[in-house]
Motif scaffolding. Structure first.
Motif, mmCIF file in Angstrom:
data_model
loop_
_atom_site.group_PDB
_atom_site.id
_atom_site.type_symbol
_atom_site.label_atom_id
_atom_site.label_comp_id
_atom_site.label_asym_id
_atom_site.label_seq_id
_atom_site.Cartn_x
_atom_site.Cartn_y
_atom_site.Cartn_z
ATOM 1 N N ASP A 132 28.693 -82.426 115.495
ATOM 2 C CA ASP A 132 27.918 -82.803 114.314
ATOM 3 C C ASP A 132 26.546 -83.284 114.788
ATOM 4 N N SER A 171 19.013 -93.932 104.131
ATOM 5 C CA SER A 171 18.610 -93.172 105.310
ATOM 6 C C SER A 171 17.276 -92.501 105.024
ATOM 7 N N GLN A 229 32.511 -87.252 103.532
ATOM 8 C CA GLN A 229 32.467 -87.996 104.800
ATOM 9 C C GLN A 229 32.131 -89.440 104.445
ATOM 10 N N CYS A 258 23.730 -81.882 109.901
ATOM 11 C CA CYS A 258 23.708 -82.889 108.835
ATOM 12 C C CYS A 258 22.285 -83.310 108.473
ATOM 13 N N LYS A 306 28.549 -78.611 112.663
ATOM 14 C CA LYS A 306 28.010 -79.189 111.420
ATOM 15 C C LYS A 306 26.577 -79.641 111.680
ATOM 16 N N ARG A 334 17.006 -89.582 105.511
ATOM 17 C CA ARG A 334 17.468 -88.248 105.078
ATOM 18 C C ARG A 334 18.182 -88.290 103.728
ATOM 19 N N GLY A 341 23.615 -91.690 112.403
ATOM 20 C CA GLY A 341 22.328 -91.089 112.044
ATOM 21 C C GLY A 341 21.174 -91.603 112.881
ATOM 22 N N GLY A 389 20.800 -91.178 116.116
ATOM 23 C CA GLY A 389 20.483 -90.301 117.241
ATOM 24 C C GLY A 389 20.920 -90.863 118.583
ATOM 25 N N SER A 440 22.287 -84.124 113.890
ATOM 26 C CA SER A 440 21.226 -84.335 112.907
ATOM 27 C C SER A 440 19.904 -84.566 113.648
ATOM 28 N N SER A 441 19.709 -85.774 114.200
ATOM 29 C CA SER A 441 18.444 -86.079 114.899
ATOM 30 C C SER A 441 18.115 -85.057 115.986
ATOM 31 N N ASP A 499 31.211 -91.634 115.702
ATOM 32 C CA ASP A 499 29.778 -91.793 115.966
ATOM 33 C C ASP A 499 29.583 -93.136 116.657
ATOM 34 N N GLY A 552 23.819 -88.592 118.415
ATOM 35 C CA GLY A 552 22.879 -88.274 119.493
ATOM 36 C C GLY A 552 23.140 -86.979 120.228
HETATM 37 O O1 LIG Z 1 21.760 -89.462 108.854
HETATM 38 C C1 LIG Z 1 21.808 -90.637 108.521
HETATM 39 O O2 LIG Z 1 20.791 -91.335 108.432
HETATM 40 C C2 LIG Z 1 23.131 -91.278 108.184
HETATM 41 C C3 LIG Z 1 23.137 -92.458 107.472
HETATM 42 C C4 LIG Z 1 24.332 -93.048 107.146
HETATM 43 C C5 LIG Z 1 25.541 -92.470 107.515
HETATM 44 C C6 LIG Z 1 25.545 -91.297 108.254
HETATM 45 C C7 LIG Z 1 24.355 -90.700 108.602
HETATM 46 N N1 LIG Z 1 24.309 -89.550 109.335
HETATM 47 C C8 LIG Z 1 25.360 -89.063 110.144
HETATM 48 O O3 LIG Z 1 25.071 -89.246 111.512
HETATM 49 C C9 LIG Z 1 25.671 -88.200 112.267
HETATM 50 C C10 LIG Z 1 24.710 -87.523 113.220
HETATM 51 O O4 LIG Z 1 23.629 -88.272 113.514
HETATM 52 P P1 LIG Z 1 22.662 -88.043 114.768
HETATM 53 O O5 LIG Z 1 22.860 -86.644 115.292
HETATM 54 O O6 LIG Z 1 23.023 -89.076 115.765
HETATM 55 O O7 LIG Z 1 21.314 -88.235 114.200
HETATM 56 C C11 LIG Z 1 26.203 -87.220 111.260
HETATM 57 O O8 LIG Z 1 27.577 -87.433 111.098
HETATM 58 C C12 LIG Z 1 25.520 -87.596 109.987
HETATM 59 O O9 LIG Z 1 26.373 -87.362 108.906
#
Ligand SMILES: O=C(O)c1ccccc1N[C@@H]1O[C@H](COP(=O)(O)O)[C@@H](O)[C@H]1O
Length: 200
Positions: A172, A34, A80, A8, A6, A36, A129, A131, A174-175, A124, A153
């Motif tokens: 999953d 966020s 989610q 995100c 995934k 994002r 989110g 990272g 994102s950052s 998480d 992260g």
């Molecule tokens: O991305 C965000 O800012 C966020 C805000 C609030 C809830 C979830 C959020 N993101 C989730 O974070 C993980 C991955 O984050 P990272 O790889 O550590 O940056 C993912 O599940 C996003 O849905």
């Protein structure tokens, strides 16, 4: 087992090409506070650009009732939900739900709720989110039956160790696939290749 992927926090049409080219399994849109954050309307427009096989995930954290209703009406494949999920929404939501759980210590695992609509657990660190990874060793005691989506992260450098330690069904990110301009085509490609070549 090679986990599904995934990505995100998609906010722009330019970010879609890499997701289609690399055939990721899930794409998440963040409707929580966020950098994002996008609107449901914008996410629906971006969704139209995605390959049909890619499932979409609506990310909520302590949402207002209006937002929950917009997301339900928007017909994303999965919701989610981070934070407490009120009973009334558990009873009303027909879509599949992934519960977001912040893992700080062993006791955090007790926050995973059993409910027929909750089909997965996004595990998480303290601040989703941000990272920042958490201690994946804490997941070793989890039953292999639980559908675990490992977040927090992850990046191309640590995802191998994360898979080996936590055995997630889905990873999953994102950052870890972003640069200063948002999602990076190269970083998405490298991350996906690393996951799909796990164990080779
Ligand atoms: O991305 C965000 O800012 C966020 C805000 C609030 C809830 C979830 C959020 N993101 C989730 O974070 C993980 C991955 O984050 P990272 O790889 O550590 O940056 C993912 O599940 C996003 O849905």
């Amino acid at each position: 087992m090679i986990p599904k992927i995934k990505v995100c926090g998609i906010t722009k049409p330019e970010e879609i090409q890499a997701l289609n080219d690399m055939a990721v399994d899930y794409v998440g849109f963040v409707f929580a506070t966020s950098k994002r954050k996008i609107t449901v309307e914008k996410a629906i427009k971006l969704r139209k650009l995605l390959n049909k096989d890619i499932k979409t995930v609506a990310v909520l954290k302590d949402p207002t009732d209006d937002l929950v209703q917009w997301v339900i009406d928007g017909q994303f494949d999965i919701i989610q939900w981070h934070g407490i999920i009120p009973e009334k929404w558990l009873a009303r939501i027909d879509q599949n739900i992934w519960q977001g759980v912040s893992i700080c210590n062993e006791a955090s695992l007790n926050e995973m709720i059993g409910h027929h609509n909750i089909v997965g657990y996004v595990l998480d660190g303290k601040n989703p989110g941000s990272g920042k990874p958490f201690d994946w060793e804490l997941l070793k005691q989890l039953s292999t039956q639980s559908n675990i989506i490992l977040a927090g992260g992850l990046n191309a450098e640590n995802v191998d160790t994360a898979i080996k330690t936590a055995h997630p069904h889905i990873v999953d990110v994102s950052s870890g696939v972003e640069d200063a301009n948002g999602k990076s085509y190269e970083k998405i490609k490298t991350f996906v290749r690393k996951v799909r070549n796990y164990d080779k």
